[in-house]
Design a protein around this motif. Structure first.
Motif, PDB file in Angstrom:
ATOM      1  N   LEU A 143      31.329  26.305  33.166  1.00 59.79           N
ATOM      2  CA  LEU A 143      31.607  25.123  33.978  1.00 59.79           C
ATOM      3  C   LEU A 143      32.537  25.410  35.153  1.00 59.79           C
ATOM      4  CD1 LEU A 143      30.500  22.293  33.922  1.00 59.79           C
ATOM      5  CD2 LEU A 143      32.541  21.547  32.685  1.00 59.79           C
ATOM      6  N   PRO A 144      33.592  26.233  34.969  1.00 60.94           N
ATOM      7  CA  PRO A 144      34.450  26.505  36.134  1.00 60.94           C
ATOM      8  C   PRO A 144      33.717  27.227  37.257  1.00 60.94           C
ATOM      9  CG  PRO A 144      35.570  27.048  34.081  1.00 60.94           C
ATOM     10  CD  PRO A 144      34.140  26.809  33.722  1.00 60.94           C
ATOM     11  N   ALA A 145      32.608  27.896  36.929  1.00 63.09           N
ATOM     12  CA  ALA A 145      31.875  28.635  37.956  1.00 63.09           C
ATOM     13  C   ALA A 145      30.713  27.853  38.534  1.00 63.09           C
ATOM     14  CB  ALA A 145      31.351  29.947  37.363  1.00 63.09           C
ATOM     15  N   ARG A 146      30.390  26.702  37.951  1.00 64.32           N
ATOM     16  CA  ARG A 146      29.227  25.957  38.388  1.00 64.32           C
ATOM     17  C   ARG A 146      29.474  25.225  39.707  1.00 64.32           C
ATOM     18  NH1 ARG A 146      25.091  24.698  34.734  1.00 64.32           N
ATOM     19  NH2 ARG A 146      24.121  23.822  36.614  1.00 64.32           N
ATOM     20  N   ALA A 147      28.414  25.099  40.484  1.00 63.21           N
ATOM     21  CA  ALA A 147      28.430  24.196  41.626  1.00 63.21           C
ATOM     22  C   ALA A 147      28.171  22.798  41.075  1.00 63.21           C
ATOM     23  CB  ALA A 147      27.345  24.592  42.620  1.00 63.21           C
ATOM     24  N   LEU A 148      29.128  21.911  41.222  1.00 62.26           N
ATOM     25  CA  LEU A 148      29.067  20.604  40.554  1.00 62.26           C
ATOM     26  C   LEU A 148      28.830  19.442  41.504  1.00 62.26           C
ATOM     27  CD1 LEU A 148      32.003  21.111  38.030  1.00 62.26           C
ATOM     28  CD2 LEU A 148      29.552  21.300  37.584  1.00 62.26           C
ATOM     29  N   ASP A 195      30.066  30.875  42.476  1.00 60.47           N
ATOM     30  CA  ASP A 195      30.820  32.116  42.687  1.00 60.47           C
ATOM     31  C   ASP A 195      29.937  33.310  43.018  1.00 60.47           C
ATOM     32  OD1 ASP A 195      29.659  32.356  40.196  1.00 60.47           O
ATOM     33  OD2 ASP A 195      31.483  33.018  39.169  1.00 60.47           O
ATOM     34  N   THR A 196      28.658  33.095  43.372  1.00 63.74           N
ATOM     35  CA  THR A 196      27.840  34.227  43.781  1.00 63.74           C
ATOM     36  C   THR A 196      28.275  34.706  45.161  1.00 63.74           C
ATOM     37  OG1 THR A 196      26.135  32.926  44.895  1.00 63.74           O
ATOM     38  CG2 THR A 196      25.874  33.262  42.513  1.00 63.74           C
ATOM     39  N   ALA A 197      27.902  35.935  45.489  1.00 64.89           N
ATOM     40  CA  ALA A 197      28.268  36.490  46.793  1.00 64.89           C
ATOM     41  C   ALA A 197      27.662  35.676  47.925  1.00 64.89           C
ATOM     42  CB  ALA A 197      27.809  37.944  46.881  1.00 64.89           C
ATOM     43  N   ALA A 202      37.545  30.035  30.048  1.00 65.99           N
ATOM     44  CA  ALA A 202      37.295  29.207  31.222  1.00 65.99           C
ATOM     45  C   ALA A 202      37.854  29.828  32.496  1.00 65.99           C
ATOM     46  CB  ALA A 202      37.894  27.822  31.022  1.00 65.99           C
ATOM     47  N   ALA A 203      38.845  30.695  32.361  1.00 71.51           N
ATOM     48  CA  ALA A 203      39.506  31.259  33.540  1.00 71.51           C
ATOM     49  C   ALA A 203      38.980  32.625  33.928  1.00 71.51           C
ATOM     50  CB  ALA A 203      41.015  31.363  33.281  1.00 71.51           C
ATOM     51  N   ALA A 204      38.256  33.278  33.019  1.00 74.88           N
ATOM     52  CA  ALA A 204      37.925  34.683  33.225  1.00 74.88           C
ATOM     53  C   ALA A 204      37.090  34.903  34.485  1.00 74.88           C
ATOM     54  CB  ALA A 204      37.203  35.231  31.999  1.00 74.88           C
ATOM     55  N   GLY A 205      36.017  34.106  34.679  1.00 75.95           N
ATOM     56  CA  GLY A 205      35.156  34.319  35.839  1.00 75.95           C
ATOM     57  C   GLY A 205      35.900  34.125  37.144  1.00 75.95           C
ATOM     58  N   GLY A 206      36.646  33.049  37.263  1.00 75.40           N
ATOM     59  CA  GLY A 206      37.414  32.810  38.477  1.00 75.40           C
ATOM     60  C   GLY A 206      38.476  33.858  38.704  1.00 75.40           C
ATOM     61  N   ARG A 207      39.080  34.335  37.616  1.00 78.62           N
ATOM     62  CA  ARG A 207      40.104  35.369  37.743  1.00 78.62           C
ATOM     63  C   ARG A 207      39.497  36.677  38.238  1.00 78.62           C
ATOM     64  NH1 ARG A 207      45.101  35.377  35.359  1.00 78.62           N
ATOM     65  NH2 ARG A 207      44.804  33.124  35.577  1.00 78.62           N
ATOM     66  N   ARG A 208      38.297  37.000  37.762  1.00 74.95           N
ATOM     67  CA  ARG A 208      37.632  38.221  38.232  1.00 74.95           C
ATOM     68  C   ARG A 208      37.400  38.151  39.734  1.00 74.95           C
ATOM     69  NH1 ARG A 208      32.435  38.917  38.995  1.00 74.95           N
ATOM     70  NH2 ARG A 208      31.810  37.239  37.579  1.00 74.95           N
ATOM     71  N   ALA A 209      36.877  37.027  40.217  1.00 77.14           N
ATOM     72  CA  ALA A 209      36.633  36.882  41.653  1.00 77.14           C
ATOM     73  C   ALA A 209      37.934  36.969  42.449  1.00 77.14           C
ATOM     74  CB  ALA A 209      35.922  35.555  41.918  1.00 77.14           C
ATOM     75  N   ARG A 249      36.259  37.401  22.414  1.00 80.53           N
ATOM     76  CA  ARG A 249      37.194  36.975  23.452  1.00 80.53           C
ATOM     77  C   ARG A 249      36.717  37.490  24.803  1.00 80.53           C
ATOM     78  NH1 ARG A 249      43.234  38.452  21.817  1.00 80.53           N
ATOM     79  NH2 ARG A 249      43.640  36.903  23.450  1.00 80.53           N
ATOM     80  N   HIS A 250      37.333  36.976  25.862  1.00 83.23           N
ATOM     81  CA  HIS A 250      36.953  37.349  27.218  1.00 83.23           C
ATOM     82  C   HIS A 250      38.043  38.224  27.825  1.00 83.23           C
ATOM     83  CE1 HIS A 250      33.469  34.556  28.012  1.00 83.23           C
ATOM     84  NE2 HIS A 250      33.896  34.171  26.831  1.00 83.23           N
ATOM     85  N   GLY A 251      37.711  39.470  28.048  1.00 83.27           N
ATOM     86  CA  GLY A 251      38.651  40.384  28.675  1.00 83.27           C
ATOM     87  C   GLY A 251      38.192  40.778  30.061  1.00 83.27           C
ATOM     88  N   LEU A 252      39.137  41.261  30.875  1.00 86.37           N
ATOM     89  CA  LEU A 252      38.831  41.794  32.196  1.00 86.37           C
ATOM     90  C   LEU A 252      39.461  43.161  32.339  1.00 86.37           C
ATOM     91  CD1 LEU A 252      39.357  38.734  34.589  1.00 86.37           C
ATOM     92  CD2 LEU A 252      37.177  39.742  33.865  1.00 86.37           C
ATOM     93  N   LEU A 253      38.688  44.076  32.898  1.00 88.01           N
ATOM     94  CA  LEU A 253      39.162  45.423  33.197  1.00 88.01           C
ATOM     95  C   LEU A 253      39.093  45.615  34.702  1.00 88.01           C
ATOM     96  CD1 LEU A 253      39.872  48.398  32.357  1.00 88.01           C
ATOM     97  CD2 LEU A 253      37.401  48.807  32.320  1.00 88.01           C
ATOM     98  N   LEU A 254      40.230  45.969  35.310  1.00 92.56           N
ATOM     99  CA  LEU A 254      40.312  46.183  36.752  1.00 92.56           C
ATOM    100  C   LEU A 254      40.743  47.615  37.006  1.00 92.56           C
ATOM    101  CD1 LEU A 254      40.489  45.098  39.765  1.00 92.56           C
ATOM    102  CD2 LEU A 254      42.899  44.637  39.257  1.00 92.56           C
ATOM    103  N   ARG A 255      40.023  48.312  37.853  1.00 91.46           N
ATOM    104  CA  ARG A 255      40.410  49.661  38.268  1.00 91.46           C
ATOM    105  C   ARG A 255      40.588  49.684  39.785  1.00 91.46           C
ATOM    106  NH1 ARG A 255      39.852  53.065  33.963  1.00 91.46           N
ATOM    107  NH2 ARG A 255      38.227  52.581  32.421  1.00 91.46           N
ATOM    108  N   LEU A 256      41.621  50.383  40.227  1.00 96.19           N
ATOM    109  CA  LEU A 256      41.915  50.530  41.646  1.00 96.19           C
ATOM    110  C   LEU A 256      42.176  52.004  41.936  1.00 96.19           C
ATOM    111  CD1 LEU A 256      44.547  47.649  42.052  1.00 96.19           C
ATOM    112  CD2 LEU A 256      42.093  47.516  42.556  1.00 96.19           C
TER     113      LEU A 256
END
Length: 923
Positions: free
Chosen positions: A64-69, A440-442, A725-732, A753-760
């Motif tokens: 839902l947080p990523a949907r166009a509403l 949230d698509t490109a 609910a926050a993972a997708g928005g946080r990734r972007a 659970r929903h995890g995020l891995l970031l590499r720089l």
């Protein structure tokens, strides 16, 4: 929740063209479960990993947080988009659209739609473009995957109609799989092939593929041809068939034309010359030709490896040549069978929703066909000139000739080749309308107007799968917010546009239901080769999915086409295509010495706008990596952990690399799913927009590249758990924060659970202030965080614990390895060492045990570590597989992992005794 509280709805899967039936479970207005429909003839209850996790990608907590509403618009490009009502948004677009058409003509606008449209959606947008606007500038993203198959069928058989069906797998004596890793791209269909082989061990399977994929590894013969040499292989196979007397001269004389010219074309493709071009052994070319020629029934399965090419039409047509020459078409177990890439690419082809096609397989070049369609739509005329195809639309937008683009249900800012061109097109286009379920698509980021669309599970209509089988799609839940079905958006816009354009464009768009739209489409097929006038929603509901053609009065659809030897050409004869072999558009050279091949992962779909909502689908292939032959990496001095700069003639991408035993020297492999949403730049920064001269399909499959070690010694890795609910928005947000870094990737992980891995990575260590937002994003900036910092050497280690388990960590420095911390985090392993030990460098840290490695079976979460724990007394590969299934449960549910499990079992099982080996070799 009890089963009694769950309501069930039968629908179809939104992924590949197999067209599996799905039973969706809903409760309290939410999708809570999915299972395969045991009554659906495409899958009989089976699902792959993607289909079996659809409910996870529809969970409102995640999506839902990523949907166009609600609709959003901006009047000026410099302004941010603001919320708008539907009336305001559609009136705004209709006014702008009408102004552009009035000033610059109808061909100054274009529509780019999608193989994930339902047939009803396709029909409305096709009529909108051609009858309301008056342009043929409507194309589908099926142009990127299926247009060469369309052109190949039309060139040889006269119509875009796959002649075979899934049941042919049960009758084939020899199956050639070419340009397809079917085990991963169409897993449910591949399982049907496995079942057929088990029942009929005399069946032979040949796989032609540059890589030794899971499909190739399981074949009786793997033809590891050089990329792009398929036409030469097909000519070589036919040369041997002619030489050895396999050609069905009676069939050729009675039902075809043009064979004499083709005979001359293939004369020079001796086994030796074919071997020199393709990189194969001449004996293997002969062996394959003999197996095919001697087969009682020969079936070919093919997909993107033939289609996504600047010579894709020729690759398709020359394979069909082989079937026609052998008389292997129109009967059980035989035929050239194109495997559709998307769930309703066939529906788009049926409705004519591609720039060079017209509805119901009509020919745009035929005045009679255009007049017939115009009469059906109630307009004076249908435009004659073919419209701009996908790449051409964006080329025209970049050049300023296309002033307005309507993009629906697709993500060209990820999926089109040569992304520099796409960015230029979207920037210059005066009006970009994006009709999309996910905000949230490109591509959505470029929208001047964003229109919220319903998606899978929320809309009703029909789709057609690879075997021409039409299935009902049914809504299980209501769309969220103000999202609407795609066909309703198109019809509403058309009415508003026509009010401004006026006569002579007076087509009607007053349907009140998806069924009414479908009935209009159905009527347009009367008398055509795909006649479905005998079908209705009521019949599909009562009798289940049906194949076309199904004309009025028929008792059933037709499983196989051309059984009577009459083809869809003016004279009823199939046409041989005497086409020359041409080298790939972009052959390797001294500056770009490697051939890059793109392809699919088992558990991901297209640009991952849906599959990324289920982190477990990343477990099999966790991060984007460039696969290289070990010898090529050794020659360049690449070491484990190096980042590689990949350079094509269009752009540069930085990626990790790994040795890939599936590749021969001189080749590289990169999955096509990784867009800029996940890795800086995205894969299609590299790919070529060279077009097939007939199908206008771009050469997405192959590009010439150079590789070198990236001079980015400073590395950082951040990982942690987030609220779903926050993972997708946080990734972007993290990818936006990382724009200054030459290398950045951010991917989900986790199971429950929903995890995020970031590499720089960077050439020099950034200032502490640059890292501060990343630390804050992972909750690593508080007093309770374990922290070690060596500022002079730019080293940083942070760990946050909860209940003795790692919740997040960050490592930064010249040697920022992540191995054991990431393993403990992902496994939720309790920390049993003093907290200070967690801050030690990775080379001196305690190991919690072997790393889990890739997840092989996503259904139950079985990883490589579990499979390596022991053979359980098994003394053969079959016994070992059975042991794993019995003790671990892997390979017992959706079955997508079975090809890989069999390969791993064969590698781990004790070698057979010498006598047994000899017996196997002689059988």
């Amino acid at each position: 929740m009890s089963d009694a509280a769950i309501a069930e709805t039968r629908t179809a899967c939104p992924y590949c063209g197999v067209g599996c039936g799905i039973v969706v479970g809903t409760a309290a207005g939410r999708i809570v479960s999915v299972r395969g429909d045991p009554d659906h003839p495409a899958n009989f209850g089976r699902l792959c990993t993607k289909g079996s996790t659809l409910h996870l990608t529809a969970d409102p907590a995640t999506t839902l947080p990523a949907r166009a509403l609600h609709p959003e618009l901006r009047v000026r490009r410099a302004d941010p988009r603001r919320r708008a009502g539907w009336d305001e948004a559609l009136d705004f677009v209709a006014a702008r659209w009408a102004d552009i058409v009035a000033a610059d003509g109808p061909d100054a606008v274009g529509f780019y739609v999608s193989g994930q449209f339902l047939t009803e959606d396709y029909y409305v947008f096709n009529k909108l473009a051609r009858a309301a606007v008056g342009t043929n500038n409507i194309d589908s993203n099926s142009r990127l995957c299926m247009s060469s198959a369309v052109a190949g069928y039309r060139m040889t058989l006269g119509a875009d109609a796959p002649p075979a069906c899934y049941a042919d797998l049960d009758h084939a004596d020899c199956v050639l799989i070419t340009g397809s890793n079917t085990a991963w791209a169409h897993p449910v269909l591949y399982r049907r092939l496995e079942d057929a082989r088990a029942r009929r061990p005399q069946m032979r399977v040949i796989v032609a593929d540059p890589r030794r994929t899971e499909t190739a590894a399981a074949a009786d013969l793997h033809l590891a041809l050089l990329p792009g040499t398929d036409v030469a292989l097909h000519h070589g196979l036919l040369h041997v068939a002619l030489w050895e007397g396999f050609v069905d001269e009676r069939f050729v004389a009675a039902h075809t034309t043009g064979f004499a010219a083709l005979r001359e074309t293939v004369r020079e493709f001796t086994p030796e010359r074919t071997a020199r071009i393709t990189g194969l052994a001449a004996d293997d070319v002969v062996r394959a030709a003999r197996w095919i020629g001697a087969a009682g029934a020969f079936l070919s399965l093919y997909c993107q490896g033939l289609n996504q090419s600047s010579d894709g039409t020729a690759k398709n047509a020359t394979l069909i040549n082989l079937h026609l020459a052998l008389g292997q078409i129109g009967r059980p177990g035989a035929g050239p069978f194109s495997l559709t890439g998307q769930p309703n690419a066939m529906g788009g082809r049926e409705t004519g929703s591609m720039a060079n096609l017209a509805a119901a397989h009509r020919d745009l070049a035929s005045a009679a066909d255009r007049a017939e369609l115009a009469a059906h739509w109630g307009v004076d005329r249908v435009p004659a000139a073919p419209g701009l195809t996908a790449v051409e639309l964006f080329e025209a937008a970049a050049a300023g000739r296309i002033k307005a683009l309507w993009i629906a249900c697709t993500n060209p800012a990820q999926s089109l080749p040569d992304q520099a061109l796409v960015a230029a097109a979207l920037a210059r286009c005066e009006l970009v309308v994006v009709q999309e379920a996910f905000a949230d698509t490109a591509t959505a980021a470029h929208a001047d107007v964003l229109l919220p669309a319903a998606t899978w599970g929320e809309k009703s209509g029909t789709v057609t799968n690879s075997e021409r089988r039409i299935s009902r799609v049914r809504a299980a839940v209501a769309p969220p917010g103000e999202a609407r079905e795609d066909w309703r958006i198109g019809a509403d816009f058309a009415r508003r546009l026509l009010a401004r354009l006026g006569p002579p464009r007076a087509a009607r768009f007053d349907w009140d239901s998806a069924e009414a739209v479908w009935n209009d489409h159905r009527a347009s097929t009367r008398g055509r080769d795909l006649d479905i006038t005998g079908l209705s929603y009521a019949r599909l509901d009562a009798d289940g999915p049906q194949q076309w053609p199904f004309p009025a009065g028929a008792a059933a659809g037709r499983a196989r086409l051309y059984a009577d030897g009459r083809f869809a050409t003016p004279d009823g004869r199939a046409r041989f295509a005497a086409l020359p072999y041409r080298a790939v558009a972009e052959a390797p050279d001294a500056r770009h010495p490697l051939s890059l091949n793109t392809g699919r992962l088992r558990d991901q779909w297209h640009g991952m706008s849906r599959t990324a909502r289920a982190p477990r689908l990343f477990a099999h292939a966790p991060e984007p990596v460039l696969g290289l032959a070990a010898s090529d990496a050794l020659r360049r001095g690449f070491a484990a952990g190096d980042l590689i700069e990949v350079r094509s003639r269009r752009g540069t991408l930085v990626l990790p690399w790994q040795p890939d035993p599936a590749l021969r020297s001189g080749q590289a492999f990169l999955p096509m799913h990784w867009g800029a949403e996940f890795v800086r730049g995205g894969v299609n920064r590299l790919t070529s927009r060279a077009l097939d001269p007939v199908s206008r399909q771009p050469e997405l499959k192959h590009a010439a590249i150079a590789v070198q070690r990236a001079a980015l010694p400073w590395r950082a890795v951040f990982a942690g758990w987030f609220d779903a609910a926050a993972a997708g928005g946080r990734r972007a947000a993290l990818m936006r924060l990382a724009e200054a870094f030459p290398f950045a990737l951010c991917v989900p992980f986790g199971r429950e659970r929903h995890g995020l891995l970031l590499r720089l990575a960077a050439a020099e260590a950034p200032a502490a202030a640059t890292l501060a937002p990343f630390l804050a994003a992972f909750g690593l900036d508080g007093d309770a965080v374990l922290r070690y910092e060596d500022a002079p050497r730019h080293r940083l280690r942070c760990v946050r614990l909860h209940d003795a388990r790692i919740e997040a960590f960050a490592l930064a420095g010249a040697t920022a390895g992540d191995g054991w911390l990431l393993s403990w985090l992902a496994d939720a392993t309790a920390v049993t060492v003093p907290p200070a030990v967690l801050l030690r460098p990775s080379d001196s840290a305690p190991q919690p045990g072997a790393r889990a490695g890739r997840t092989i079976c996503n259904c139950v979460g079985t990883d490589e570590r579990a499979l390596a724990r022991g053979a359980g007394g098994a003394d053969s590969a079959g016994d070992l597989l059975a042991h794993w299934q019995a003790t671990l449960g892997c390979g017992t549910q959706c079955g997508s992992c079975l090809p890989e499990l069999r390969r791993l079992a064969a590698a781990q099982a004790p070698a057979p005794a010498a006598g047994a080996a000899a017996s196997i070799a002689l059988s």
